[in-house]
Each structure stands twice: as structure tokens, then as C-alpha cells.
Design a protein around this motif. Structure first.
Motif, PDB file in Angstrom:
ATOM      1  N   TRP A  65      50.168  30.069  51.847  1.00  0.00           N
ATOM      2  CA  TRP A  65      49.619  30.972  52.797  1.00  0.00           C
ATOM      3  C   TRP A  65      47.947  31.092  52.773  1.00  0.00           C
ATOM      4  CZ3 TRP A  65      52.224  35.109  55.070  1.00  0.00           C
ATOM      5  CH2 TRP A  65      50.890  36.419  55.362  1.00  0.00           C
ATOM      6  N   THR A  66      47.584  30.209  51.288  1.00  0.00           N
ATOM      7  CA  THR A  66      45.951  30.238  50.698  1.00  0.00           C
ATOM      8  C   THR A  66      45.762  29.496  52.587  1.00  0.00           C
ATOM      9  OG1 THR A  66      46.070  31.084  49.009  1.00  0.00           O
ATOM     10  CG2 THR A  66      44.034  29.961  49.847  1.00  0.00           C
ATOM     11  N   SER A  71      42.281  33.426  51.707  1.00  0.00           N
ATOM     12  CA  SER A  71      42.914  33.486  50.126  1.00  0.00           C
ATOM     13  C   SER A  71      42.773  34.995  49.734  1.00  0.00           C
ATOM     14  CB  SER A  71      42.284  33.145  49.249  1.00  0.00           C
ATOM     15  OG  SER A  71      40.358  32.868  49.494  1.00  0.00           O
ATOM     16  N   LYS A  72      42.596  35.878  50.923  1.00  0.00           N
ATOM     17  CA  LYS A  72      42.148  37.760  50.113  1.00  0.00           C
ATOM     18  C   LYS A  72      43.125  38.000  50.829  1.00  0.00           C
ATOM     19  CE  LYS A  72      37.496  38.655  53.102  1.00  0.00           C
ATOM     20  NZ  LYS A  72      37.244  39.488  53.401  1.00  0.00           N
ATOM     21  N   SER A  73      44.225  37.517  50.869  1.00  0.00           N
ATOM     22  CA  SER A  73      45.784  38.421  51.410  1.00  0.00           C
ATOM     23  C   SER A  73      46.644  37.437  50.542  1.00  0.00           C
ATOM     24  CB  SER A  73      45.730  38.618  52.252  1.00  0.00           C
ATOM     25  OG  SER A  73      46.888  37.217  53.319  1.00  0.00           O
ATOM     26  N   SER A  74      46.524  36.937  49.854  1.00  0.00           N
ATOM     27  CA  SER A  74      47.736  35.700  49.360  1.00  0.00           C
ATOM     28  C   SER A  74      48.047  36.602  48.331  1.00  0.00           C
ATOM     29  CB  SER A  74      47.450  34.313  48.966  1.00  0.00           C
ATOM     30  OG  SER A  74      45.881  34.403  47.770  1.00  0.00           O
ATOM     31  N   TRP A  75      47.618  37.320  47.834  1.00  0.00           N
ATOM     32  CA  TRP A  75      48.285  38.579  46.870  1.00  0.00           C
ATOM     33  C   TRP A  75      49.822  38.962  47.094  1.00  0.00           C
ATOM     34  CZ3 TRP A  75      49.208  42.977  47.125  1.00  0.00           C
ATOM     35  CH2 TRP A  75      48.390  43.910  48.697  1.00  0.00           C
ATOM     36  N   VAL A  76      49.764  39.220  48.600  1.00  0.00           N
ATOM     37  CA  VAL A  76      51.215  39.479  49.047  1.00  0.00           C
ATOM     38  C   VAL A  76      51.765  38.972  48.652  1.00  0.00           C
ATOM     39  CG1 VAL A  76      51.939  40.263  51.182  1.00  0.00           C
ATOM     40  CG2 VAL A  76      49.714  41.220  50.394  1.00  0.00           C
ATOM     41  N   SER A  80      55.476  39.738  46.740  1.00  0.00           N
ATOM     42  CA  SER A  80      56.915  40.060  47.440  1.00  0.00           C
ATOM     43  C   SER A  80      57.800  39.157  47.072  1.00  0.00           C
ATOM     44  CB  SER A  80      56.779  39.411  49.074  1.00  0.00           C
ATOM     45  OG  SER A  80      56.020  37.923  48.976  1.00  0.00           O
TER      46      SER A  80
END
Length: 148
Positions: A65-66, A71-76, A80
Motif C-alpha cells: 500500500w505504501t 505512506s499517509k494512509s498505510s495505517w488503514v 483493517s
């Protein structure tokens, strides 16, 4: 005829969700291949990639995803994956609890929720010990699960 009316929609629903799941796994594999370095001997053909290729393939779904989105939204993705794992563990605990409570009623015994929770937890711990021989391995498995 009544049973067919009940079985047919549920079978179609299971088939459609299975096909969606298979296509999702196919896309993840395709993206991992896209972000992997080309093989050393590719027959003299240059493989054109639209994104920058790193020296190693993606190690996790979050890493993929990164590389693809950012990398801003890779925590999603990590969140999940953790929630999916927790949901599956909860579903299996519910199924195991229902099965054991029905079995206990059949045998003439009564079972409390705390006993069912301890049985579910012991099954989870046994599965962890089956894959890991030391506590360090268990912690590494748990951190790998949390990374997604």
C-alpha cells in the motif's frame, strides 16, 4: 421446493463473495509482482514498470500500500488486517461456544460464559504454541499480525 428457495440465494451469495475474494487475492499478487524487481535473466526483454522498483518485493500488504498509494494512509491497511483477524477469532469463538454449550446441554450439564471463554482462549494459545516454540516466537507472530 421450499428448501431450494432457501438454499439457492445463500449458495449464490457464497459463490459471489468467493469470486470477489479470489479476484482480490489475484489483484494483490499482481501488484506484488508489479512492484518486484525483474528476474535476473528475462530473455533480453526489458520489462517496463510505471512505478519505481525497489530492490526487494513488498514484504506485507501495508508495504505494498505504501508503494502504490502512499505512506499517509498505510495505517488503514494495518488496522483493517487487525480488525479482520479479531473478527475471525471472535466468530470462531462464538461458533465454538455455541457448539460446546449445545454439547453440554446434550450431556445434561450447564456451562457458563467464562468457561466457554477459557476454552476459546486455550484453543488460541494451543494454536500459537503449535506455530511457535518459544515466547519470543509468539511475540514475533503477534507483531507480524499487527503489522498487517
Amino acid at each position: 421446493m421450499l428448501k431450494i428457495k432457501r438454499i439457492l440465494p445463500s449458495s449464490v451469495l457464497i459463490l459471489v463473495t468467493g469470486l470477489i475474494s479470489a479476484y482480490t487475492f489475484f489483484l494483490i499478487g499482481r501488484l506484488c509482482r508489479h512492484h518486484s524487481p525483474p528476474p535476473p535473466n528475462n530473455g533480453g526483454k526489458d520489462v517496463q514498470h510505471s512505478s519505481p522498483i525497489t530492490s526487494s518485493p513488498p514484504s506485507s500488504l501495508g508495504d505494498l500500500w505504501t508503494r502504490e498509494i502512499g505512506s499517509k494512509s498505510s495505517w488503514v491497511v494495518s488496522l483493517s488486517c487487525c480488525l479482520t483477524t479479531a473478527g475471525v477469532a471472535l466468530a470462531y469463538s462464538i461458533i465454538l461456544g455455541d457448539m460446546l454449550s449445545n454439547l453440554a446441554v446434550t450431556l445434561g450439564a450447564s456451562v457458563s460464559i467464562s468457561v466457554l471463554f477459557c476454552v476459546s482462549l486455550s484453543v488460541f494459545v494451543c494454536l500459537l504454541h503449535m506455530f511457535a516454540k518459544r515466547w519470543d516466537d509468539i511475540f514475533s507472530i503477534l507483531t507480524f499480525m499487527l503489522q498487517g
